[in-house]
Design a protein around this motif. Sequence first.
Motif, PDB file in Angstrom:
ATOM      1  N   ASN A  53      57.458  -2.454  96.003  1.00  0.00           N
ATOM      2  CA  ASN A  53      56.660  -3.372  95.193  1.00  0.00           C
ATOM      3  C   ASN A  53      57.292  -3.486  93.808  1.00  0.00           C
ATOM      4  O   ASN A  53      58.094  -2.628  93.413  1.00  0.00           O
ATOM      5  CB  ASN A  53      55.176  -2.989  95.156  1.00  0.00           C
ATOM      6  N   PRO A  54      56.959  -4.533  93.076  1.00  0.00           N
ATOM      7  CA  PRO A  54      57.591  -4.755  91.767  1.00  0.00           C
ATOM      8  C   PRO A  54      57.363  -3.621  90.766  1.00  0.00           C
ATOM      9  O   PRO A  54      58.132  -3.460  89.825  1.00  0.00           O
ATOM     10  CB  PRO A  54      56.955  -6.060  91.270  1.00  0.00           C
ATOM     11  N   GLN A  55      56.312  -2.817  90.967  1.00  0.00           N
ATOM     12  CA  GLN A  55      56.044  -1.707  90.055  1.00  0.00           C
ATOM     13  C   GLN A  55      57.209  -0.716  90.036  1.00  0.00           C
ATOM     14  O   GLN A  55      57.468  -0.077  89.016  1.00  0.00           O
ATOM     15  CB  GLN A  55      54.740  -0.993  90.441  1.00  0.00           C
ATOM     16  N   VAL A  56      57.934  -0.603  91.125  1.00  0.00           N
ATOM     17  CA  VAL A  56      59.106   0.277  91.172  1.00  0.00           C
ATOM     18  C   VAL A  56      60.148  -0.186  90.156  1.00  0.00           C
ATOM     19  O   VAL A  56      60.710   0.623  89.413  1.00  0.00           O
ATOM     20  CB  VAL A  56      59.703   0.315  92.601  1.00  0.00           C
ATOM     21  N   ILE A  57      60.390  -1.479  90.098  1.00  0.00           N
ATOM     22  CA  ILE A  57      61.361  -2.030  89.148  1.00  0.00           C
ATOM     23  C   ILE A  57      60.856  -1.837  87.714  1.00  0.00           C
ATOM     24  O   ILE A  57      61.614  -1.457  86.824  1.00  0.00           O
ATOM     25  CB  ILE A  57      61.628  -3.534  89.416  1.00  0.00           C
ATOM     26  N   ARG A  58      59.577  -2.087  87.491  1.00  0.00           N
ATOM     27  CA  ARG A  58      58.998  -1.927  86.154  1.00  0.00           C
ATOM     28  C   ARG A  58      59.089  -0.472  85.684  1.00  0.00           C
ATOM     29  O   ARG A  58      59.393  -0.200  84.521  1.00  0.00           O
ATOM     30  CB  ARG A  58      57.538  -2.381  86.146  1.00  0.00           C
ATOM     31  N   THR A  59      58.830   0.454  86.583  1.00  0.00           N
ATOM     32  CA  THR A  59      58.937   1.876  86.244  1.00  0.00           C
ATOM     33  C   THR A  59      60.379   2.229  85.907  1.00  0.00           C
ATOM     34  O   THR A  59      60.648   2.921  84.924  1.00  0.00           O
ATOM     35  CB  THR A  59      58.425   2.750  87.409  1.00  0.00           C
ATOM     36  N   ALA A  60      61.303   1.751  86.713  1.00  0.00           N
ATOM     37  CA  ALA A  60      62.728   2.005  86.460  1.00  0.00           C
ATOM     38  C   ALA A  60      63.142   1.456  85.099  1.00  0.00           C
ATOM     39  O   ALA A  60      63.864   2.116  84.346  1.00  0.00           O
ATOM     40  CB  ALA A  60      63.576   1.393  87.570  1.00  0.00           C
ATOM     41  N   ALA A  75      63.551  -2.949 102.691  1.00  0.00           N
ATOM     42  CA  ALA A  75      64.294  -3.932 101.903  1.00  0.00           C
ATOM     43  C   ALA A  75      63.399  -4.479 100.796  1.00  0.00           C
ATOM     44  O   ALA A  75      62.213  -4.722 101.018  1.00  0.00           O
ATOM     45  CB  ALA A  75      64.762  -5.072 102.805  1.00  0.00           C
ATOM     46  N   PRO A  76      63.982  -4.699  99.621  1.00  0.00           N
ATOM     47  CA  PRO A  76      63.196  -5.273  98.522  1.00  0.00           C
ATOM     48  C   PRO A  76      62.863  -6.730  98.793  1.00  0.00           C
ATOM     49  O   PRO A  76      63.587  -7.432  99.508  1.00  0.00           O
ATOM     50  CB  PRO A  76      64.133  -5.138  97.321  1.00  0.00           C
ATOM     51  N   THR A  77      61.772  -7.182  98.196  1.00  0.00           N
ATOM     52  CA  THR A  77      61.384  -8.590  98.314  1.00  0.00           C
ATOM     53  C   THR A  77      62.264  -9.434  97.393  1.00  0.00           C
ATOM     54  O   THR A  77      62.937  -8.911  96.499  1.00  0.00           O
ATOM     55  CB  THR A  77      59.906  -8.783  97.902  1.00  0.00           C
ATOM     56  N   GLU A  78      62.236 -10.731  97.588  1.00  0.00           N
ATOM     57  CA  GLU A  78      63.002 -11.638  96.721  1.00  0.00           C
ATOM     58  C   GLU A  78      62.563 -11.517  95.263  1.00  0.00           C
ATOM     59  O   GLU A  78      63.394 -11.573  94.356  1.00  0.00           O
ATOM     60  CB  GLU A  78      62.878 -13.089  97.200  1.00  0.00           C
ATOM     61  N   ASP A  79      61.259 -11.344  95.036  1.00  0.00           N
ATOM     62  CA  ASP A  79      60.761 -11.170  93.670  1.00  0.00           C
ATOM     63  C   ASP A  79      61.335  -9.906  93.034  1.00  0.00           C
ATOM     64  O   ASP A  79      61.686  -9.903  91.859  1.00  0.00           O
ATOM     65  CB  ASP A  79      59.226 -11.088  93.650  1.00  0.00           C
ATOM     66  N   MET A  80      61.416  -8.842  93.804  1.00  0.00           N
ATOM     67  CA  MET A  80      61.971  -7.586  93.300  1.00  0.00           C
ATOM     68  C   MET A  80      63.459  -7.727  92.995  1.00  0.00           C
ATOM     69  O   MET A  80      63.943  -7.225  91.985  1.00  0.00           O
ATOM     70  CB  MET A  80      61.747  -6.466  94.310  1.00  0.00           C
TER      71      MET A  80
END
Length: 116
Positions: A53-60, A75-80
């Motif tokens: 989920n996008p929260q993973v990217i935000r946390t990173a 696999a990550p989503t296109e948004d991610m």
Amino acid sequence: MKIREIKEILGATIWVGEEYLDQCLHAACGCDLMSDVLAFAKEKVLLLTGLINPQVIRTAEMLDIRAIVFVRGKAPTEDMIELARQKHITLLSTNEPLYIACGKLYEKGLGGGGEE
């Protein structure tokens, strides 16, 4: 360890961030709870997770984590992917389970974040 080496060790697919494969990371953090990542991860750490989920990217982004490996073939989503591209974060995925992926990297010399 360079992200390029991590990709090879895990037989990983790269989704975004191929231009950053020569960046060096000093440790790894394998976790699905982003609150634990916030509490324990340090800079220059590779994040391995099964959470998609996008929260993973935000946390990173908050912790200056430059690369994420999604385990168990996820696999990550296109948004991610787009968010990671904007934040200059490399995304990879491996078919390995979290425990095995962490073990393979540890065996090749990539330690955990708590080791000094």
